[in-house]
Motif scaffolding. Structure first.
Motif, mmCIF file in Angstrom:
data_model
loop_
_atom_site.group_PDB
_atom_site.id
_atom_site.type_symbol
_atom_site.label_atom_id
_atom_site.label_comp_id
_atom_site.label_asym_id
_atom_site.label_seq_id
_atom_site.Cartn_x
_atom_site.Cartn_y
_atom_site.Cartn_z
ATOM 1 N N MET A 107 85.799 16.944 33.908
ATOM 2 C CA MET A 107 84.726 17.483 33.080
ATOM 3 C C MET A 107 85.281 18.597 32.203
ATOM 4 O O MET A 107 86.040 19.448 32.672
ATOM 5 N N MET B 244 79.655 3.004 36.805
ATOM 6 C CA MET B 244 80.818 3.471 37.547
ATOM 7 C C MET B 244 81.682 2.292 38.002
ATOM 8 O O MET B 244 82.910 2.327 37.896
ATOM 9 N N ILE C 148 82.705 12.705 40.630
ATOM 10 C CA ILE C 148 81.352 12.424 40.125
ATOM 11 C C ILE C 148 80.416 12.054 41.272
ATOM 12 O O ILE C 148 79.261 12.500 41.318
ATOM 13 N N ALA D 187 86.492 15.426 38.396
ATOM 14 C CA ALA D 187 85.847 14.445 37.519
ATOM 15 C C ALA D 187 86.328 14.521 36.080
ATOM 16 O O ALA D 187 85.862 13.760 35.235
ATOM 17 N N HIS E 138 89.406 18.974 31.768
ATOM 18 C CA HIS E 138 89.805 17.584 31.568
ATOM 19 C C HIS E 138 91.239 17.425 31.094
ATOM 20 O O HIS E 138 91.780 16.327 31.115
ATOM 21 N N THR F 84 88.529 10.039 39.423
ATOM 22 C CA THR F 84 87.486 10.859 38.805
ATOM 23 C C THR F 84 86.117 10.508 39.371
ATOM 24 O O THR F 84 85.222 11.362 39.413
ATOM 25 N N LYS F 85 85.963 9.272 39.823
ATOM 26 C CA LYS F 85 84.667 8.846 40.374
ATOM 27 C C LYS F 85 84.371 9.536 41.704
ATOM 28 O O LYS F 85 83.206 9.675 42.081
ATOM 29 N N THR G 54 85.439 1.682 36.200
ATOM 30 C CA THR G 54 86.604 1.778 37.079
ATOM 31 C C THR G 54 87.474 0.525 36.977
ATOM 32 O O THR G 54 88.692 0.603 36.787
ATOM 33 N N SER H 192 84.096 7.896 29.999
ATOM 34 C CA SER H 192 83.243 7.362 31.070
ATOM 35 C C SER H 192 82.785 8.476 32.009
ATOM 36 O O SER H 192 81.634 8.466 32.478
ATOM 37 N N SER H 193 83.660 9.448 32.262
ATOM 38 C CA SER H 193 83.255 10.586 33.102
ATOM 39 C C SER H 193 82.122 11.363 32.451
ATOM 40 O O SER H 193 81.153 11.755 33.116
ATOM 41 N N THR I 134 82.119 16.604 27.055
ATOM 42 C CA THR I 134 83.162 15.743 27.625
ATOM 43 C C THR I 134 83.199 14.401 26.910
ATOM 44 O O THR I 134 84.272 13.875 26.604
#
Length: 503
Positions: A224, A335, A254, A222, A228, A250-251, A339, A312-313, A287
């Protein structure tokens, strides 16, 4: 229709395998036709699956007829079916861009693309943590090859860091799975959710170690903080279609955090109740902070896009830390928005780079564009969506996140960081827009390439989705609320998925 749950995995697998066979494997045009047909079928089947889940409820698909928790099970609920549809729409849109010429840089682009989609959809649909690991490896192996598509020193260096980090993550994943299997005797998520509350003393401590190892792995996927640092360079060096597809990567991490630490280690987990929350809070906020700094320091549009993915993460991880149904609903909406908007900007950055000669997509003075009005309008829409300004979906998503904060402490930390991050993005987009479209040196480059029809269509679909998410915002937010309710309800998300099990 009982087999519909496995279609999002089977369709890309079959089309990817077909494209490896001669004569299709030797003919790029045939591969392009197969990819468009395959992603279109995938999009249609995913939409039908979402509709069916909305009407009939959760579907558990037991492969080979072996019922959970002993067999391999796919679980299609509102959360997983929504993300499968998101992946399918993204795949179709990105493939429209790729067939304009970006698929020529290396061999096997189209099969690898399909196998990547297969791994992503499998990760969303699996009801078993071990098979989550399997699908992680499928999507990662495909991503390794896609990352170095078209070659180059920069791509190879970025790929090496990406591969090494993910190999370490895969090793930790296996260690975590081994610990959890040794303590719980199962890796089926629904079964684990029931048994985890029965652990005591030393066994619970051992299971906590395994759970925290998984948090490290999911945090790496993700992006994080502090895991990152691989993302900006990796995404910026990838070809445009690959970077756009990676917007969903990354989603997956998450989603895994939401699924594992809500369903398995949620409020019902006894000594292991909400064990991820104390770690998620500071790491999510940091993050967002480091991503916002990266946005302000971005030298190019691709790097800006990559840093916005980190922001966004962080925002989604903050929702996971809040750990309420409202926060999960906001996360699902945001999300989808982030994306598609990020993927659109990655593709737009490639078109901008082709029309500016040696300056490429760097935020510096350069030659004017061949299509200034078209690109300027698309850039403005991307900026409004990603900054989070009305009337586009980014504004709605961020408002939902801000409203999800419950206590004054949560509000004190989340609101300033979200708003300051939006301000930083606004400043950077303003600087980039004025430099790219208003400050020019010389005449139009002789090497400049206008955007092709399928490229414009691809970017248009991704950006128009931000408008659609607002027009149908009531329906979408109602759906995400129902999805969040199911995820947080242990009676529906665990017990009802196991035959013969009662509370």
């Amino acid at each position: 229709m009982q087999h519909l749950s496995i279609f999002p995995i089977l369709i890309p697998l079959l089309f990817g395998a077909i494209m490896l066979l001669p004569p299709i494997s030797r003919d790029l045009n045939s591969q392009r036709i197969c990819s468009i047909i395959g992603t279109l079928f995938l999009l249609i089947s995913s939409a039908v699956l979402l509709y069916q889940i909305s009407s009939d409820g959760v579907q558990v698909y037991a492969l080979g007829g072996w019922q959970p928790p002993f067999g391999i099970a796919l679980v299609a609920d509102r959360v997983s079916s929504l993300l499968v549809l998101l992946t399918s729409f993204l795949a179709f849109s990105v493939m429209l861009y790729a067939i304009a010429g970006k698929d020529k840089g290396g061999a096997y682009f189209h099969p690898l693309f399909m196998f990547q989609i297969m791994g992503i959809n499998g990760a969303f649909l699996t009801g078993d943590i071990f098979n989550l690991f399997v699908f992680f490896e499928i999507l990662l192996i495909a991503s390794y090859a896609l990352l170095i598509h078209a070659g180059g020193k920069q791509k190879t260096q970025a790929a090496m860091h990406y591969v090494i980090l993910n190999l370490i993550g895969s090793s930790l994943f296996l260690f975590g799975l081994g610990i959890l299997y040794g303590t719980l005797g199962t890796l089926n998520m629904a079964d684990m959710a029931i048994k985890v509350g029965q652990l005591e003393n030393g066994t619970a401590t051992l299971a906590k170690t395994g759970a925290l190892l998984l948090l490290v792995v999911f945090g790496l996927k993700a992006a994080m903080l502090p895991m990152h640092f691989w993302l900006p360079r990796t995404y910026a060096s990838a070809s445009a279609p690959v970077a756009a597809l990676f917007a969903i990567m990354t989603k997956v991490g998450i989603y895994s955090i939401f699924r594992v630490y809500t369903v398995i280690f949620g409020e019902h987990a006894g000594e292991l109740e909400n064990i991820a929350t104390p770690w998620l809070w500071p790491l999510a906020l940091l993050t967002i902070s480091i991503g916002s700094i990266g946005v302000l320091a971005s030298p190019s549009i691709k790097t800006l896009s990559a840093n916005l993915v980190i922001v966004s993460s962080g925002s989604l991880l903050a929702c996971a830390a809040i750990n309420t149904e409202a926060a999960t609903s906001a996360a699902l909406y945001y999300m989808v928005h982030s994306t598609l908007a990020s993927a659109g900007l990655f593709l737009l950055a490639d078109v901008i780079a082709r029309q500016r000669g040696k300056a490429e997509d760097r935020i510096v003075r350069s030659r004017p564009f061949i299509q200034p009005r078209l690109l300027g309008f698309a850039f403005a829409i991307s900026a409004l969506a990603l900054v989070g300004m009305p009337p586009l979906s980014g504004f709605v998503g961020k408002i939902m996140i801000l409203q999800a904060t419950q206590s004054s402490v949560q509000t004190m930390w989340v609101w300033p960081l979200i708003l300051i991050g939006s301000l930083g993005a606004l400043i950077t987009f303003s600087r980039a827009g004025t430099t790219l479209f208003w400050r020019h040196n010389g005449s139009i480059s002789t090497d400049a390439e206008p955007a092709k029809f399928t490229e414009i269509l691809s970017i248009g679909l991704l950006l128009f989705a931000s408008v659609v998410l607002v027009i149908f915002g009531g329906y979408v937010s109602e759906f995400t609320q129902l999805a969040a309710d199911h995820l947080h309800n242990i009676q529906s998300s665990a017990y009802n998925l196991l035959p013969g099990v009662t509370q």
